[in-house]
Design a protein around this motif. Structure first.
Motif, mmCIF file in Angstrom:
data_model
loop_
_atom_site.group_PDB
_atom_site.id
_atom_site.type_symbol
_atom_site.label_atom_id
_atom_site.label_comp_id
_atom_site.label_asym_id
_atom_site.label_seq_id
_atom_site.Cartn_x
_atom_site.Cartn_y
_atom_site.Cartn_z
ATOM 1 N N THR A 39 -28.239 -0.473 58.093
ATOM 2 C CA THR A 39 -28.462 0.731 57.289
ATOM 3 C C THR A 39 -29.000 0.367 55.910
ATOM 4 O O THR A 39 -29.926 1.016 55.397
ATOM 5 C CB THR A 39 -27.140 1.520 57.141
ATOM 6 N N ALA A 128 -16.284 7.976 60.438
ATOM 7 C CA ALA A 128 -17.451 8.676 59.917
ATOM 8 C C ALA A 128 -18.739 8.135 60.533
ATOM 9 O O ALA A 128 -19.709 8.882 60.731
ATOM 10 C CB ALA A 128 -17.504 8.548 58.399
ATOM 11 N N SER A 129 -18.766 6.840 60.854
ATOM 12 C CA SER A 129 -19.934 6.266 61.521
ATOM 13 C C SER A 129 -20.160 6.936 62.874
ATOM 14 O O SER A 129 -21.295 7.223 63.260
ATOM 15 C CB SER A 129 -19.747 4.758 61.721
ATOM 16 N N VAL A 132 -21.517 10.449 62.218
ATOM 17 C CA VAL A 132 -22.916 10.395 61.802
ATOM 18 C C VAL A 132 -23.836 10.198 63.004
ATOM 19 O O VAL A 132 -24.928 10.771 63.077
ATOM 20 C CB VAL A 132 -23.110 9.243 60.786
ATOM 21 N N LEU A 133 -23.386 9.396 63.954
ATOM 22 C CA LEU A 133 -24.210 9.082 65.123
ATOM 23 C C LEU A 133 -23.964 10.022 66.303
ATOM 24 O O LEU A 133 -24.487 9.787 67.396
ATOM 25 C CB LEU A 133 -23.938 7.637 65.568
ATOM 26 N N ARG A 134 -23.203 11.088 66.111
ATOM 27 C CA ARG A 134 -22.844 11.962 67.226
ATOM 28 C C ARG A 134 -24.075 12.579 67.881
ATOM 29 O O ARG A 134 -24.059 12.900 69.078
ATOM 30 C CB ARG A 134 -21.896 13.055 66.759
ATOM 31 N N GLY A 189 -25.772 1.758 61.553
ATOM 32 C CA GLY A 189 -24.608 2.505 61.999
ATOM 33 C C GLY A 189 -23.521 1.640 62.604
ATOM 34 O O GLY A 189 -22.389 2.078 62.738
ATOM 35 N N VAL A 307 -19.650 6.505 53.969
ATOM 36 C CA VAL A 307 -20.593 6.483 55.086
ATOM 37 C C VAL A 307 -21.465 7.731 55.065
ATOM 38 O O VAL A 307 -22.677 7.665 55.318
ATOM 39 C CB VAL A 307 -19.842 6.369 56.427
ATOM 40 N N GLY A 308 -20.862 8.866 54.736
ATOM 41 C CA GLY A 308 -21.646 10.094 54.652
ATOM 42 C C GLY A 308 -22.727 10.013 53.588
ATOM 43 O O GLY A 308 -23.849 10.482 53.787
ATOM 44 N N ASN A 311 -25.501 7.832 54.874
ATOM 45 C CA ASN A 311 -26.281 8.559 55.870
ATOM 46 C C ASN A 311 -27.223 9.555 55.209
ATOM 47 O O ASN A 311 -28.381 9.713 55.620
ATOM 48 C CB ASN A 311 -25.341 9.299 56.818
ATOM 49 N N TYR A 312 -26.742 10.211 54.153
ATOM 50 C CA TYR A 312 -27.590 11.163 53.429
ATOM 51 C C TYR A 312 -28.784 10.453 52.789
ATOM 52 O O TYR A 312 -29.905 10.961 52.804
ATOM 53 C CB TYR A 312 -26.771 11.867 52.352
ATOM 54 N N ASP A 315 -31.309 9.642 55.606
ATOM 55 C CA ASP A 315 -31.532 10.705 56.579
ATOM 56 C C ASP A 315 -32.991 10.857 56.976
ATOM 57 O O ASP A 315 -33.309 11.238 58.094
ATOM 58 C CB ASP A 315 -31.012 12.035 56.027
#
Length: 319
Positions: A39, A128-129, A132-134, A189, A307-308, A311-312, A315
């Motif tokens: 990441t 949270a990882s 994020v990858l859901r 991730g 982690v959020g 990810n932001y 993105d």
């Protein structure tokens, strides 16, 4: 050396220093379970170059070693190394190693001195990882479901044996851990440290680098003790190198050929691995009180927010 040559040399050196600093960022991130060095590679803009350089490495370049005694042979060998982007990989690798050595001591102090809060923080990072990858989950047909069940079951079962493995890890197990951990760095991730947590080796491997350096600098340490610690470091590093040259290709192939099933497997693996920090938190709490519960929840929230935030920031970046 003329002015242009000096300018090119300074520019090249400056570029390698920047790559080294980016390696430090990657290594610092990958020392924390749930925060992926891949990441960070995306954030700093070197992910595609890293993958390209790793897959360009070839043992055929070693054939030029027999001609290093000639000027022409040295020139051709140097050109091969540059073509494979070895200077870039070297600078990046040194940065990663520098950060891992420094961070490993800090993280070991955290997991041994404050296990409840630290593992709660890890739970937030890892959980949270998975969230994020859901979007990468593929559960619309049988293959996706099989991949998800396999990933979750593997992580849940392996993490159940983690404590036993960590008490007395064998050198082959350390070698495998090095290969798997370094390969995970290539996956945005998924963290290399996450796999060490899954295998039950996180506390052990965060202690070893600092222990080895202390023994190396301490004149009173017995040679056999230094040799034993150094052997563990050497085996882990060897496993990491083998992982870069072999498993990383397999990971890249899987993502290219079976991307949806592979990512589904990885997300399920992350969910199954939540067993480790949950068990470590529960096992280190002597008595649940409102204060302890709030501390755990805050640590989980901080990990999830970290982690959020990453990810932001990434993105709009493509793998």
């Amino acid at each position: 050396m003329d002015a242009r040559a000096r300018t090119d040399e300074v520019g090249g050196l400056r570029s390698l220093v920047v790559v080294y600093l980016k390696g430090i960022c990657m290594g610092a991130a990958d020392a924390v379970p749930g925060v992926s060095g891949g990441t960070i590679a995306l954030i700093v803009g070197i992910y595609e170059r890293l993958i390209g350089a790793l897959t360009a490495l070839s043992p055929r370049a070693l054939a030029g070693l027999s001609r290093l005694h000639t000027r022409e042979g040295r020139t051709q060998f140097a050109r091969r190394l540059v073509a494979m982007d070895v200077p870039f990989l070297t600078a990046l690798g040194l940065g990663v190693v520098t950060a891992v050595v420094v961070m490993s001591g800090l993280m070991h102090a955290a997991v041994t001195g404050y296990p409840v809060v630290t593992y709660a923080f890890f739970f937030g990072l890892i959980g949270a990882s998975a969230v994020v990858l859901r979007g990468e989950l593929w559960l619309t047909d049988r293959r996706g479901v099989v991949a998800a069940v396999a990933g979750f079951s593997l992580a849940f079962l392996v993490s159940g044996e983690a404590t036993a493995a960590a008490t007395n890890p064998t050198l082959p197990f350390v070698f495998l851990a090095g290969a798997l951990a370094v390969s995970a760095m290539l996956l945005p991730g998924v963290s290399g440290s996450f796999l060490l947590v899954l295998l039950g080796l996180y506390e052990y491997m965060t202690e070893i680098p600092g222990q080895f350096i202390d023994q190396l600098l301490g004149a009173s340490v017995a040679g056999t003790t230094l040799l034993a610690t150094g052997l563990v470091v050497a085996v882990f590093v060897t496993g990491a190198l083998v992982g870069l040259l072999t498993i990383s290709h397999a990971v890249r192939y899987a993502l290219t050929t079976y991307r949806r099933a592979t990512l589904t497997f990885l997300v399920a693996l992350i969910v199954g691995a939540l067993r480790v920090p949950a068990v470590r938190v529960a096992g280190n709490v002597e008595q649940w009180t409102p204060g302890v519960a709030v501390g755990v929840l805050v640590a989980v929230a901080v990990g999830a927010l970290l982690v959020g935030g990453l990810n932001y920031a990434t993105d709009d970046l493509a793998v």
